[in-house]
Design a protein around this motif. Structure first.
Motif, PDB file in Angstrom:
ATOM      1  N   LEU A  66     -28.057  -1.806  -9.909  1.00 32.82           N
ATOM      2  CA  LEU A  66     -27.174  -2.865 -10.400  1.00 32.82           C
ATOM      3  C   LEU A  66     -26.775  -2.606 -11.850  1.00 32.82           C
ATOM      4  CD1 LEU A  66     -25.840  -5.699 -10.227  1.00 32.82           C
ATOM      5  CD2 LEU A  66     -28.038  -6.645 -10.929  1.00 32.82           C
ATOM      6  N   VAL A  67     -27.766  -2.288 -12.685  1.00 34.40           N
ATOM      7  CA  VAL A  67     -27.480  -2.046 -14.101  1.00 34.40           C
ATOM      8  C   VAL A  67     -26.589  -0.819 -14.263  1.00 34.40           C
ATOM      9  CG1 VAL A  67     -28.513  -1.494 -16.331  1.00 34.40           C
ATOM     10  CG2 VAL A  67     -29.605  -3.181 -14.837  1.00 34.40           C
ATOM     11  N   LEU A  68     -26.854   0.223 -13.478  1.00 32.62           N
ATOM     12  CA  LEU A  68     -26.041   1.437 -13.561  1.00 32.62           C
ATOM     13  C   LEU A  68     -24.586   1.175 -13.179  1.00 32.62           C
ATOM     14  CD1 LEU A  68     -28.395   4.204 -12.133  1.00 32.62           C
ATOM     15  CD2 LEU A  68     -27.210   4.276 -14.337  1.00 32.62           C
ATOM     16  N   ALA A  69     -24.398   0.378 -12.133  1.00 39.45           N
ATOM     17  CA  ALA A  69     -23.032   0.070 -11.699  1.00 39.45           C
ATOM     18  C   ALA A  69     -22.250  -0.612 -12.814  1.00 39.45           C
ATOM     19  CB  ALA A  69     -23.069  -0.805 -10.449  1.00 39.45           C
ATOM     20  N   ARG A  70     -22.913  -1.540 -13.505  1.00 36.74           N
ATOM     21  CA  ARG A  70     -22.240  -2.222 -14.625  1.00 36.74           C
ATOM     22  C   ARG A  70     -22.039  -1.269 -15.796  1.00 36.74           C
ATOM     23  NH1 ARG A  70     -22.277  -5.098 -10.807  1.00 36.74           N
ATOM     24  NH2 ARG A  70     -22.559  -7.367 -10.750  1.00 36.74           N
ATOM     25  N   ALA A  71     -23.041  -0.426 -16.060  1.00 33.72           N
ATOM     26  CA  ALA A  71     -22.949   0.494 -17.185  1.00 33.72           C
ATOM     27  C   ALA A  71     -21.795   1.473 -17.016  1.00 33.72           C
ATOM     28  CB  ALA A  71     -24.264   1.249 -17.348  1.00 33.72           C
ATOM     29  N   ARG A  72     -21.563   1.918 -15.787  1.00 34.00           N
ATOM     30  CA  ARG A  72     -20.506   2.904 -15.548  1.00 34.00           C
ATOM     31  C   ARG A  72     -19.116   2.284 -15.705  1.00 34.00           C
ATOM     32  NH1 ARG A  72     -23.250   7.312 -14.103  1.00 34.00           N
ATOM     33  NH2 ARG A  72     -25.090   7.123 -12.761  1.00 34.00           N
ATOM     34  N   VAL A  73     -19.036   0.958 -15.716  1.00 35.41           N
ATOM     35  CA  VAL A  73     -17.775   0.273 -16.020  1.00 35.41           C
ATOM     36  C   VAL A  73     -17.677  -0.054 -17.511  1.00 35.41           C
ATOM     37  CG1 VAL A  73     -16.423  -1.814 -15.618  1.00 35.41           C
ATOM     38  CG2 VAL A  73     -17.585  -0.707 -13.701  1.00 35.41           C
ATOM     39  N   LEU A  74     -18.759  -0.578 -18.074  1.00 34.15           N
ATOM     40  CA  LEU A  74     -18.723  -1.061 -19.450  1.00 34.15           C
ATOM     41  C   LEU A  74     -18.630   0.063 -20.480  1.00 34.15           C
ATOM     42  CD1 LEU A  74     -21.416  -3.892 -19.213  1.00 34.15           C
ATOM     43  CD2 LEU A  74     -18.955  -4.186 -19.484  1.00 34.15           C
ATOM     44  N   LEU A  75     -19.361   1.144 -20.263  1.00 31.59           N
ATOM     45  CA  LEU A  75     -19.369   2.207 -21.271  1.00 31.59           C
ATOM     46  C   LEU A  75     -18.002   2.876 -21.436  1.00 31.59           C
ATOM     47  CD1 LEU A  75     -22.898   3.744 -20.588  1.00 31.59           C
ATOM     48  CD2 LEU A  75     -22.169   2.357 -22.550  1.00 31.59           C
ATOM     49  N   PRO A  76     -17.313   3.270 -20.336  1.00 34.56           N
ATOM     50  CA  PRO A  76     -15.958   3.814 -20.531  1.00 34.56           C
ATOM     51  C   PRO A  76     -14.993   2.803 -21.137  1.00 34.56           C
ATOM     52  CG  PRO A  76     -16.815   4.406 -18.367  1.00 34.56           C
ATOM     53  CD  PRO A  76     -17.753   3.387 -18.935  1.00 34.56           C
ATOM     54  N   ALA A  77     -15.142   1.524 -20.748  1.00 31.51           N
ATOM     55  CA  ALA A  77     -14.246   0.506 -21.307  1.00 31.51           C
ATOM     56  C   ALA A  77     -14.475   0.340 -22.800  1.00 31.51           C
ATOM     57  CB  ALA A  77     -14.470  -0.824 -20.583  1.00 31.51           C
ATOM     58  N   ALA A  78     -15.744   0.373 -23.222  1.00 30.41           N
ATOM     59  CA  ALA A  78     -16.040   0.261 -24.650  1.00 30.41           C
ATOM     60  C   ALA A  78     -15.501   1.458 -25.414  1.00 30.41           C
ATOM     61  CB  ALA A  78     -17.550   0.129 -24.851  1.00 30.41           C
ATOM     62  N   GLN A  79     -15.600   2.636 -24.826  1.00 29.17           N
ATOM     63  CA  GLN A  79     -15.075   3.831 -25.474  1.00 29.17           C
ATOM     64  C   GLN A  79     -13.553   3.774 -25.580  1.00 29.17           C
ATOM     65  OE1 GLN A  79     -16.999   6.420 -26.848  1.00 29.17           O
ATOM     66  NE2 GLN A  79     -14.994   6.810 -27.784  1.00 29.17           N
ATOM     67  N   GLU A  80     -12.921   3.287 -24.517  1.00 28.56           N
ATOM     68  CA  GLU A  80     -11.457   3.150 -24.543  1.00 28.56           C
ATOM     69  C   GLU A  80     -11.032   2.159 -25.615  1.00 28.56           C
ATOM     70  OE1 GLU A  80      -7.770   1.878 -21.569  1.00 28.56           O
ATOM     71  OE2 GLU A  80      -9.824   1.953 -20.818  1.00 28.56           O
ATOM     72  N   LEU A  81     -11.773   1.039 -25.738  1.00 28.32           N
ATOM     73  CA  LEU A  81     -11.476   0.062 -26.775  1.00 28.32           C
ATOM     74  C   LEU A  81     -11.604   0.692 -28.158  1.00 28.32           C
ATOM     75  CD1 LEU A  81     -11.000  -2.775 -27.900  1.00 28.32           C
ATOM     76  CD2 LEU A  81     -13.437  -3.238 -27.557  1.00 28.32           C
ATOM     77  N   GLN A  82     -12.665   1.454 -28.365  1.00 27.68           N
ATOM     78  CA  GLN A  82     -12.861   2.101 -29.660  1.00 27.68           C
ATOM     79  C   GLN A  82     -11.731   3.066 -29.969  1.00 27.68           C
ATOM     80  OE1 GLN A  82     -16.746   3.814 -30.246  1.00 27.68           O
ATOM     81  NE2 GLN A  82     -16.019   5.241 -31.805  1.00 27.68           N
ATOM     82  N   ASN A  83     -11.350   3.878 -28.969  1.00 24.42           N
ATOM     83  CA  ASN A  83     -10.264   4.835 -29.186  1.00 24.42           C
ATOM     84  C   ASN A  83      -8.945   4.137 -29.488  1.00 24.42           C
ATOM     85  OD1 ASN A  83     -12.129   6.828 -28.613  1.00 24.42           O
ATOM     86  ND2 ASN A  83     -11.455   7.099 -26.491  1.00 24.42           N
ATOM     87  N   GLU A  84      -8.673   3.051 -28.745  1.00 26.87           N
ATOM     88  CA  GLU A  84      -7.422   2.322 -28.964  1.00 26.87           C
ATOM     89  C   GLU A  84      -7.398   1.671 -30.331  1.00 26.87           C
ATOM     90  OE1 GLU A  84      -4.788  -1.233 -26.851  1.00 26.87           O
ATOM     91  OE2 GLU A  84      -6.509  -0.373 -25.818  1.00 26.87           O
ATOM     92  N   ALA A  85      -8.548   1.133 -30.760  1.00 22.34           N
ATOM     93  CA  ALA A  85      -8.614   0.503 -32.079  1.00 22.34           C
ATOM     94  C   ALA A  85      -8.396   1.525 -33.186  1.00 22.34           C
ATOM     95  CB  ALA A  85      -9.978  -0.176 -32.252  1.00 22.34           C
ATOM     96  N   VAL A  86      -8.953   2.709 -33.015  1.00 22.15           N
ATOM     97  CA  VAL A  86      -8.763   3.760 -34.015  1.00 22.15           C
ATOM     98  C   VAL A  86      -7.297   4.171 -34.085  1.00 22.15           C
ATOM     99  CG1 VAL A  86      -9.288   6.155 -34.589  1.00 22.15           C
ATOM    100  CG2 VAL A  86     -11.127   4.617 -33.887  1.00 22.15           C
ATOM    101  N   ARG A  87      -6.675   4.337 -32.895  1.00 20.97           N
ATOM    102  CA  ARG A  87      -5.252   4.700 -32.884  1.00 20.97           C
ATOM    103  C   ARG A  87      -4.410   3.628 -33.542  1.00 20.97           C
ATOM    104  NH1 ARG A  87      -6.486   6.380 -27.536  1.00 20.97           N
ATOM    105  NH2 ARG A  87      -5.598   4.429 -26.737  1.00 20.97           N
ATOM    106  N   PHE A  88      -4.735   2.366 -33.248  1.00 18.82           N
ATOM    107  CA  PHE A  88      -3.979   1.248 -33.820  1.00 18.82           C
ATOM    108  C   PHE A  88      -4.156   1.203 -35.335  1.00 18.82           C
ATOM    109  CE2 PHE A  88      -3.390  -3.136 -35.151  1.00 18.82           C
ATOM    110  CZ  PHE A  88      -2.236  -3.500 -34.485  1.00 18.82           C
ATOM    111  N   ALA A  89      -5.398   1.390 -35.795  1.00 18.90           N
ATOM    112  CA  ALA A  89      -5.673   1.311 -37.230  1.00 18.90           C
ATOM    113  C   ALA A  89      -4.974   2.423 -38.001  1.00 18.90           C
ATOM    114  CB  ALA A  89      -7.177   1.380 -37.464  1.00 18.90           C
TER     115      ALA A  89
END
Length: 311
Positions: A65-88
């Motif tokens: 269960l935790v792995l299933a959530r982690a495999r969604v949350l971790l890429p999404a968090a990385q995408e958010l970080q990348n998008e924020a850096v590009r925006f900044a």
């Protein structure tokens, strides 16, 4: 201890490596330190995440269960970080616009793109677009509403860009194609076609027909191209926006008295700094679409009070 993204990375690393020792090596940690960290994570989550033996580490049901959530949350968090850096690091933020079917988007994008980059998202659902703007995923929403309805509620700021009549679109061989105007009652025996939309338009159309003394027949709800085909072959009369540009073989005819009215709206997130300027550009884009429609221009001469709204 609260669960953090780094804890999810540890769980994912152990699962991917198949053992704590291999995961420790990949993460650059000592095995005892990783084992202690994993035990703290398990205490936070309420149970063992892995079954460990000499063959390695296998996820438990809780671990899966935790792995299933982690495999969604971790890429999404990385995408958010990348998008924020590009925006900044972007010298000039762009415009993010969502739109339903209408005549304004093309002209508005053309105008805005001369100033900054523009991204667009289209949907049949104004509710979907409004929710995206409220969540900060869009800056502006171009949508439509029945002429008798109020402005949408919620956190967005809304402006009326235009008030337009709804016209009939018929094949060039249709008996009404040569008329200056049609009474809605003249089409009581017709079938109808319309593009999808949220809101009360279907109810407004039914009420207009009731006032004209009839109940409408079949109403086909479909895309623009199919609506045009149904009109060309004489299968249906299409309800269209007055700014519509008819394809060859089709004729747009006004309804006498404008029994159906349609408004174009622009909603914007309260944090957008260029709101009034974008509103003015949307109104200019609509005015351009009116100028391209000789039928609508001629109708407006006889029916003041419609068209692009004034400030």
């Amino acid at each position: 201890m609260d669960l953090e993204l780094r804890h999810l990375r540890i769980v994912r690393a152990v699962a991917d490596a198949g053992s704590v020792s291999k995961a420790a090596s990949l993460l650059g940690l000592a095995q005892p330190a990783l084992t202690a960290q994993l035990k703290r994570i398990e205490r936070v989550l309420g149970g063992a995440l892995f079954e460990r033996d000499r063959h390695g580490a296998r996820p438990t049901r809780l671990g899966e269960l935790v792995l299933a959530r982690a495999r969604v949350l971790l890429p999404a968090a990385q995408e958010l970080q990348n998008e924020a850096v590009r925006f900044a690091h972007s010298p000039t933020p762009g415009f993010r616009i969502g739109a339903t079917n209408g005549p304004i988007l093309g002209g508005l994008v053309h105008r805005l793109a001369a100033e900054r980059p523009v991204t667009t998202y289209t949907s049949w659902s104004s509710h979907e677009l409004t929710a995206m703007a409220e969540l900060g995923r869009l800056d502006y929403v171009l949508t439509d509403a029945c002429g008798d309805s109020g402005l949408p509620t919620g956190t967005l700021l809304w402006e009326t860009i235009s008030l337009d009549p709804v016209f009939a679109l018929v094949g060039e061989t249709h008996p009404g194609a040569k008329e200056k105007e049609l009474e809605l009652a003249d089409l009581a025996d017709e079938q109808w076609a319309v593009t999808p939309a949220d809101g009360c338009f279907t109810d407004c159309f039914a009420m207009a027909c009731a006032r004209a003394g009839f109940t409408p027949g079949t109403i086909y709800e479909t895309d623009v191209a199919t609506c045009g085909h149904l009109a060309q072959v004489g299968r249906a009369v299409v309800l269209c926006q007055a700014t519509h540009q008819p394809a060859p073989g089709l004729v747009m005819v006004p309804f006498a008295g404008a029994p159906l009215r349609w408004r174009h709206l622009l909603g914007r997130h309260p944090s957008t700094p260029d709101g009034p300027w974008v509103v003015s550009q949307a109104k200019r884009a609509h005015a351009e679409s009116v100028r391209r429609s000789p039928v609508y221009r001629d109708w407006l001469v006889r029916n003041p009070g419609f068209g692009t709204t004034t400030p």
